[in-house]
Design an enzyme around this catalytic site. Structure first.
Site, PDB file in Angstrom:
ATOM      1  N   HIS A   1      73.873-125.348  62.319  1.00  0.00           N
ATOM      2  CA  HIS A   1      73.761-124.697  63.615  1.00  0.00           C
ATOM      3  C   HIS A   1      73.340-125.706  64.671  1.00  0.00           C
ATOM      4  O   HIS A   1      72.734-126.750  64.362  1.00  0.00           O
ATOM      5  CB  HIS A   1      72.734-123.555  63.574  1.00  0.00           C
ATOM      6  CG  HIS A   1      73.117-122.426  62.658  1.00  0.00           C
ATOM      7  ND1 HIS A   1      73.999-121.436  63.030  1.00  0.00           N
ATOM      8  CD2 HIS A   1      72.735-122.143  61.388  1.00  0.00           C
ATOM      9  CE1 HIS A   1      74.143-120.582  62.026  1.00  0.00           C
ATOM     10  NE2 HIS A   1      73.394-120.998  61.015  1.00  0.00           N
TER      11      HIS A   1
ATOM     12  N   HIS B   1      69.797-116.885  60.185  1.00  0.00           N
ATOM     13  CA  HIS B   1      68.482-117.148  59.589  1.00  0.00           C
ATOM     14  C   HIS B   1      67.382-117.098  60.648  1.00  0.00           C
ATOM     15  O   HIS B   1      66.286-116.581  60.389  1.00  0.00           O
ATOM     16  CB  HIS B   1      68.490-118.514  58.905  1.00  0.00           C
ATOM     17  CG  HIS B   1      69.333-118.577  57.681  1.00  0.00           C
ATOM     18  ND1 HIS B   1      70.712-118.512  57.712  1.00  0.00           N
ATOM     19  CD2 HIS B   1      69.001-118.697  56.371  1.00  0.00           C
ATOM     20  CE1 HIS B   1      71.188-118.591  56.493  1.00  0.00           C
ATOM     21  NE2 HIS B   1      70.179-118.706  55.651  1.00  0.00           N
TER      22      HIS B   1
END
Length: 271
Positions: free
Chosen positions: A235, A193
């Site tokens: 993440h 992303h």
């Protein structure tokens, strides 16, 4: 000579230590020494026999221990610095994972953060680019959209390849979503992303004429999309930062292989 022998015998008789009551003081020492020497000889012979009977391959394996079984008493400065930074990264990423689950401090905002992350998924962007490409009627618009589609496809392939090589897990044990599986964004490093948001923001800033407030909002959107993945626990911080770097490098790659208008028209006609 015959006279010396009777004298030595007489000395032995007159010696106090040779009496029967004193012989027990000397015999245990000799017995212990003999037993120790015999024990050493037997152990030495057994060790030699075992060394001879052992396989040469086993001796080599015993001499060459694997690195994980060896304790590093003097690690290098680079190793200490890397492990320290890695520990800080994991600790800070877990603290910033305020929406990792419903029981977290910001668990109620998890749906909104996930919605923000969806704006950085590759599938919606590819679908939207294809729709705009079908409806576009200008050559300049089709050229930009075809190169944008190329950039999105390259981003998915590059990030998926890097994640397969690194295979780094996220700070929390969270299963990827359906869109993550479709874009092959199943591992943590680098953050897909973040790379996609950085690439798209740089692409639009370079090829679209936007006002200054829209440019600021575009950069803020990319930053929010990247760090929203840290907030939901998918993440680490370094995954997002590396994703921004890879996104910029992907933009530079697309600029190098930019397809001309004629090439785009040929590909559209084939499609």
């Amino acid at each position: 000579m015959p006279a010396s022998q009777p004298r030595s015998r007489a000395r032995d008789r007159n010696n106090v230590l040779n009496r029967a009551e004193f012989l027990s003081l000397n015999q245990p020492l000799k017995v212990n020494q003999e037993s120790r020497s015999s024990g050493r000889k037997q152990s030495g012979q057994a060790g030699a026999a075992g060394a001879q009977n052992s396989n040469p391959k086993e001796r080599r394996q015993s001499q060459q221990l694997p690195e994980e079984d060896c304790m590093q008493l003097n690690p290098s400065f680079k190793g200490i610095a890397f492990n320290s930074l890695l520990a800080i990264d994991i600790c800070m990423s877990k603290r910033l994972g305020v929406c990792a689950n419903r029981a977290s401090s910001w668990g109620g905002a998890r749906s909104m953060i996930n919605l923000l992350g969806i704006t950085g998924h590759g599938i919606p962007w590819i679908a939207g680019t294809l729709i705009c490409l079908v409806k576009s009627s200008t050559l300049a618009g089709q050229e930009v959209l075809m190169n944008l589609l190329l950039a999105l496809l390259l981003d998915i392939m590059i990030v998926a390849g890097l994640q397969k090589l690194a295979k780094r897990k996220g700070p929390y044990d969270i299963n990827p979503g359906l869109l993550d599986y479709l874009t092959m964004d199943t591992y943590a490093f680098p953050a897909g992303h973040a790379s996609r948001a950085a690439m798209l923001s740089k692409f639009f800033l370079n090829h679209l004429v936007l006002a200054i407030p829209l440019r600021i909002l575009l950069v803020l959107w990319a930053l929010c999309v990247g760090f929203s993945r840290v907030m939901i626990g998918r993440h680490h911080i370094t995954d997002v930062l590396s994703g921004f770097v890879f996104g910029y490098l992907q933009f530079r790659l697309v600029e190098l292989i930019w397809m001309s208008s004629n090439t785009c028209q040929m590909l559209i006609s084939i499609w």
